[in-house]
Structures are given as C-alpha cells and as structure tokens.
Write an enzyme that holds these catalytic residues in place. Structure first.
Site: not given
Ligand SMILES: CC/C=C\C/C=C\C/C=C\C/C=C\CCC(=O)SCCNC(=O)CCNC(=O)[C@H](O)C(C)(C)COP(=O)(O)OP(=O)(O)OC[C@H]1O[C@@H](n2cnc3c(N)ncnc32)[C@H](O)[C@@H]1OP(=O)(O)O
Ligand SMILES: Cc1cc2nc3c(=O)[nH]c(=O)nc-3n(C[C@H](O)[C@H](O)[C@H](O)COP(=O)(O)OP(=O)(O)OC[C@H]3O[C@@H](n4cnc5c(N)ncnc54)[C@H](O)[C@@H]3O)c2cc1C
Length: 556
Positions: A34, A73, A316
C-alpha cells in the site's frame, strides 16, 4: 505476510537464501504494498523498479509523494527487510506489479540504509504496539536476484519472462483473507465470552417488587442480542475450517500448475473475509453495549478488541471492494451456466433451477427444518445473483461497456455477493454439524445454535425472502418467532458454550469476562491501579484546580 510471500513467491534458491534468516529471526520483514495514494487499486501503485543490465540490479524509487509506501505493519521501526511491490520496468517496458525483497536497515546498528527513508505513520485508532510505517525509496539499488522469481523472471540481460497468471502475485493476500475469516471467528468468540459471562454475573432491576434482581442474561432481549452472535461465532468457526480446506486444496493445485480454481478461491475468500469481518465488527459493538457502563471501560477488554479488530474490514482488501470482486465472478458464472458450462462446487447452485412457487399464506412447509431453510438461502442467493447479473446485461444492452455496467449495478452486486456468502456459511454450519462425531446431548445443543443462526439470519434479512416470494410474510413471522422460542433453551448452556472456547483470562484480557466471575472486586482493584490514582491529590491540582478554586473562594 513477509514470510508467506517468500514461501509462495521465491524460487528454491531464494527460499534457501531468505527463509532460514526469517525462521531464525535474523531478519524481520514486512509486506510493503500500500502507498499513500493507493491501497485498493494495485495496478495504480507508483513505486518503480527499473532493471539495470549493466550492474544486474533493480533501482527502486518512490517517484511521487503519493507513491510513498504507507501502512505496512512493523515497517516504521521494527523491520530490517520488506517485500516491496513495485512496477517492474526492464528494457524500456513496464510489466506491472512484482515483488522485491529490499533490506531497509543495517543488521549491525539497525539504522536505515542509504536511499531508504523509513518511519512510523503516527498514532492510530488501535494496534498501538504496531509500528505501521512509511517507506520512501530514493533510487535504492538491490541485486537482480532480490526479485521474487518463482512465477516471473528477469534474466541478467533484462529479458522478462511473464508468469502463467499475473494474479499469482496476489497469492499472499488470498491467504491472509482466509486467515481473517478465522480471525473473525476468534474475535466474535472472545466478545461472546465476555458478554455472556458478565451477563450471568450482573444482576439488575427489580422485575416484581420484593423479588431478587435477575441476572441480565435472563432477559429475553439480552438473550436476543447475544445468542445469535454466539451461534455466529460457532458458524464462523466451522466456515473457517471449510475455507482453509478449500484454500489448501486449490493452493496444492496451483503448486502443480493447475490454475483452474484460482478465480473461485479468490471470489470465495473475498466474500467470506468481507462478510465475516463486517458481521463480527458489528457484533463486537452489540456485545460491548450489552454490558452497560462497564462495557465501555478498558477493563472490559472491548475497547482494545474492537479497535484492533475493526481494521479487518479495511485491510487485506476493503470489504466493499472484495464483495465486488466476489460478485464479478458470480456474474461470470451465471454467463457460463447460461452457455451450458459446468460450474465449480461453491457456485454450482447458480446453474440449478431454484425458482420456487410462492407459498401464499399458510404454506404447510416445515419452517423449522434446517435443510429446507438452507434451500431458501440458496434460492435467495441465486435470485440476487441472477437479478444483479441481469442488471449488468441490461446495462450492456443499453450501450454501456462491461466496466460501466458492472459499476452501475454495483449496489446490487454487493447484495448478491453478501447473499452468496451467507448461503455458504449457513450451509457449511449445518453440514459440518452432521459430520461431527458428538454425543446426542452435544448434537442437540449445537443444533439449537445452528437453528438460531439460520432462523435469525432469515429474520434479519426477511425483506430479501419476502420480496422474492421465497417466504410469505406470515412464514417470515413464524421463523422470527422460532428464533425467539429457542432463546430460553440456549440460555441453559450459554455459559458452557463460551467456556468451551477455552480462552485463558490472560488471553481474554477482560475483568468482565473472568473465568471466576469475580468481577466487582477485580474492577475495584483494576481501578485502583489506574495511573491517576497513584496519589490522592493529583499533581495537576497544584497547577490548575487549586489556584482556580482559591481565586474563586476569595470572591465568596
Ligand atoms: C488465526 C488468525 C487470526 C487473525 C489473523 C488475521 C489477520 C491478521 C493478519 C494480517 C493483516 C494485517 C495487515 C493487513 C495487510 C494488508 O492490508 S496487505 C495489502 C492488502 N491490499 C489489498 O488487499 C488490495 C486490494 N486490491 C486488490 O486486490 C485489487 O486491486 C483488486 C482485486 C481489488 C482490483 O484488481 P484490478 O486488477 O484493479 O481489477 P480487476 O480487473 O478487478 O482484477 C483483475 C483480475 O484479477 C483477478 N484477481 C484480483 N485479485 C485476485 C486474487 N487475489 N487472486 C486471484 N485473482 C485475482 C480478478 O478476479 C480479475 O480477474 P478477471 O478474470 O475477472 O479479469
Ligand atoms: C491496521 C492496518 C494495517 C495495514 N497493514 C498493511 C500492510 O501490512 N501492508 C500493506 O501493504 N497495507 C496495509 N494496510 C493498508 C490496507 O491494505 C489498505 O488500507 C486497504 O487495502 C484499503 O485500501 P485504501 O486504504 O486505499 O482504501 P480505499 O480503496 O481508498 O477505500 C476508500 C473507500 O473507497 C471505496 N472504493 C475503493 N475502490 C472502489 C471501487 N473500485 N468500487 C467501489 N468503491 C471503491 C472503498 O469501498 C472505501 O469505501 C493496512 C491498513 C490498516 C488500516
């Protein structure tokens, strides 16, 4: 997330190089994806990794303020390394997001390396002990071999070999989403334990003059708040087991280059992560409020539990975005079904004809039969998915492109994905109990939980079932009453059902939820240990309150 990414995205040589260092805690890493400007839209990430064939290095850079890595994190002060997701450029061409291992700090004095600006992003709503951080890269060079090359490669001369699926890079996120389903089950189980134990201890109000104050757990309204959530915690326990099994099976297939179920896994894990974390997030607040004033005290454990859980709806994959991901796949499945393709297990129902005849008034159907009610959940999910899918088709017929039609129908698509997830959860809960080897007494108690989960699930979404003529209004009323009728039966075992989670007091961190129920004495002891009580007269009296009072007394 650092280690699971290395385990899934490294070549065997890279595994041998990096993983022993992680397992022995010789390095500590984070997952830096991110950025300030992008968290959801991964293809919009701006961090760059340009390959230099002259030195066989990647040059990582944060070209803009919005490209600064933000949130990872333990990035701020703890991590020595990071997996950095960056746009890969080689031989003048961009190949999209790829993972790179980047050392951030010296292993001698922990100081940031040259080209690395890193720090903590500042106080947050929760996760206080976690130094979520920022990372700004200034043309920082890393060896070519630090790009994780299991699925895609850059050869020494800069030639790029693309992965069998570009989305394989996203594999760690799918894994963690599956973990979050488990995390939701645990958090809701903790909250239920605290609220139900406290509700068995707390006595309040005088129902009839002269009678002893009843336990608040005896009030039907208190039971109606807590027992469906208790049942949900059990439901989520079974669904996370099923989800992990599906994840493991599909991941084994991926490791054998069989990518046929990767989309189904992405859709299911996205929907369940969003559904379970939303429900749990709301449920934590219901449990807190059911404990009255003491629920608002830090001593209850609820403030930290909530503040640390609530970002599960955001990280996530933000929940709405993930529901849309799930729905996008469901729409595709409807199309596949209409063209005669066979659908995979978790979505095969979309090719069945689940249309039902409106039941009219008295249906004569057995509304307490869980298998029958699960068929109604299936019907609701199928109706909602087909309705949303038809909306998309109508958008396209009206001249929109697919993206525009999906966006225009997105409110309905989210509802459809929620209904799909809800059906999967309810079905899994009921089916899991059938497979459970348990005494008839235990089966009976768990059947009560599954029943209240299924009944209350319909009661809380009765509009969905009535609007589509799946249930008549009177049938919906009957099911709502069936849930209420179960509450006194569940009351008998409620405390045992939370004791069964076996949270140690040290883990639960709640005076209200203590196993021994000795709440009041320990609340008073807890309060006395509050920092403000170190002195009878707080130092601030001498600076502020004293002078104020004395100044005003002189006016009397
Ligand atoms: C016991 C345990 C207890 C507790 C533990 C639990 C949790 C704690 C542990 C960790 C948590 C701590 C911190 C969190 C860390 C983070 O947040 S890391 C960062 C996380 N970030 C995200 O998740 C980003 C989200 N965004 C996306 O995934 C993508 O941008 C999107 C999918 C939303 C959009 O992708 P785009 O390419 O822009 O668009 P799309 O056209 O929709 O997607 C293209 C095609 O790709 C396929 N696809 C997307 N993601 C996946 C995937 N993960 N796997 C497989 N395929 C994927 C999608 O379906 C599209 O496919 P098509 O065939 O339709 O084209
Ligand atoms: C406690 C914490 C720990 C984290 N740890 C990590 C980490 O370890 N590593 C890491 O890489 N990231 C980490 N993150 C970041 C986290 O993965 C992002 O904040 C998360 O993926 C959401 O993305 P964003 O913040 O850009 O939200 P945004 O996408 O900007 O969301 C804002 C609003 O926009 C809307 N929106 C966005 N896109 C669309 C769409 N296509 N259609 C409709 N609505 C939409 C959402 O629904 C939401 O209401 C952490 C975040 C937090 C809060």
């Amino acid at each position: 997330m650092f280690i699971p990414t290395l385990e899934r995205q490294c070549t065997s040589e890279q595994r041998e190089k990096f993983l022993p260092l992680c397992y022995d805690y010789r390095i500590i890493g984070t997952y830096a994806q991110t950025e300030l400007g992008h968290g959801t839209f991964l293809r919009g990430l701006e961090t760059t990794a340009h390959y230099d064939p002259n030195t066989q290095e990647f040059i990582l850079n944060s070209p803009t303020i919005s490209s600064i890595k933000w949130w990872p994190g333990a990035l701020g002060k703890t991590s020595t390394h990071a997996v950095v997701l960056a746009q890969l450029y080689t031989l003048g061409k961009c190949h999209g997001i790829h993972p790179f291992v980047v050392q951030l700090r010296s292993l001698d004095d922990h100081k940031p390396l040259r080209g690395i600006t890193v720090g903590d992003i500042g106080p947050k709503m929760g996760f206080g002990p976690n130094d979520n951080g920022y990372l700004k890269l200034h043309k920082h060079r890393i060896p070519r071999t630090n790009m994780l090359m299991k699925y895609s490669q850059v050869s020494p001369d800069g030639t790029y070999t693309k992965p069998p699926r570009s989305t394989l890079t996203y594999g760690t996120m799918t894994f963690v989403r599956v973990l979050i389903v488990h995390g939701s089950a645990i958090a809701l189980a903790k909250a239920s334990t605290i609220a139900i134990r406290y509700s068995a201890v707390r006595r309040q109000s005088e129902l009839r003059p002269g009678e002893p104050e009843p336990q608040i757990l005896s009030y039907p309204t208190q039971q109606h708040k807590l027992f469906p959530l208790l049942a949900t915690a059990y439901a989520f326990h079974f669904v996370q087991l099923a989800m992990m099994k599906i994840y493991t099976d599909v991941n084994d297939q991926i490791n054998n280059s069989n990518f046929s179920r990767i989309q189904e896994l992405h859709a299911l894990s996205s929907g369940l992560k969003a559904f379970t974390s939303w429900v749990t997030n709301a449920g934590l607040e219901v449990c807190r409020m059911s404990c009255g004033g003491h629920g608002y005290s830090q001593a209850s454990g609820f403030p930290r539990l909530y503040a640390d859980f609530t970002p599960s709806c955001t990280y996530e994959g933000e929940n709405t975005v993930l529901m849309l991901q799930s729905a996008r796949y469901l729409v595709k499945c409807v199309r596949d079904a209409r063209s005669g393709k066979t659908l995979p297990g978790t979505v095969s129902y979309l090719s069945e004809d689940v249309s039902a005849v409106h039941s009219g008034g008295s249906s004569g159907r057995d509304l307490s039969n869980l298998d029958f009610l699960i068929s109604l959940y299936k019907q609701r999910a199928s109706n909602q998915v087909h309705f949303a899918s038809d909306k998309v088709d109508r958008g396209i017929s009206a001249g929109m492109d697919l993206v525009g039609a999906l966006n225009s129908a997105s409110v309905h698509l989210v509802s459809a994905a929620k209904a799909h997830s809800h059906y999967f959860i309810a079905k899994t809960f009921v089916e899991s109990l059938k497979l459970l080897k348990a005494s008839s007494e235990l089966q009976n108690v768990l059947h009560q939980l599954a029943s209240v989960y299924v009944f209350e699930g319909i009661a809380q979404s009765s509009g969905d079932f009535i609007e589509d003529y799946i249930l008549s209004g009177s049938e919906a009323k009957t099911i709502r009453q069936l849930a209420v009728d179960l509450l006194p039966l569940i009351r008998v075992n409620a405390v045992s059902l939370v004791d069964a989670f076996s949270f140690r007091d040290e883990v639960l961190q709640s005076v209200l939820g203590r196993y021994d129920g000795n709440v009041y004495e320990n609340l008073f002891k807890w309060a006395q240990n509050s920092p403000l009580n170190k002195t009878d007269v707080h130092p601030s009296y001498h600076k502020y309150l004293g002078p104020l009072l004395k100044r005003n007394q002189s006016k009397l």
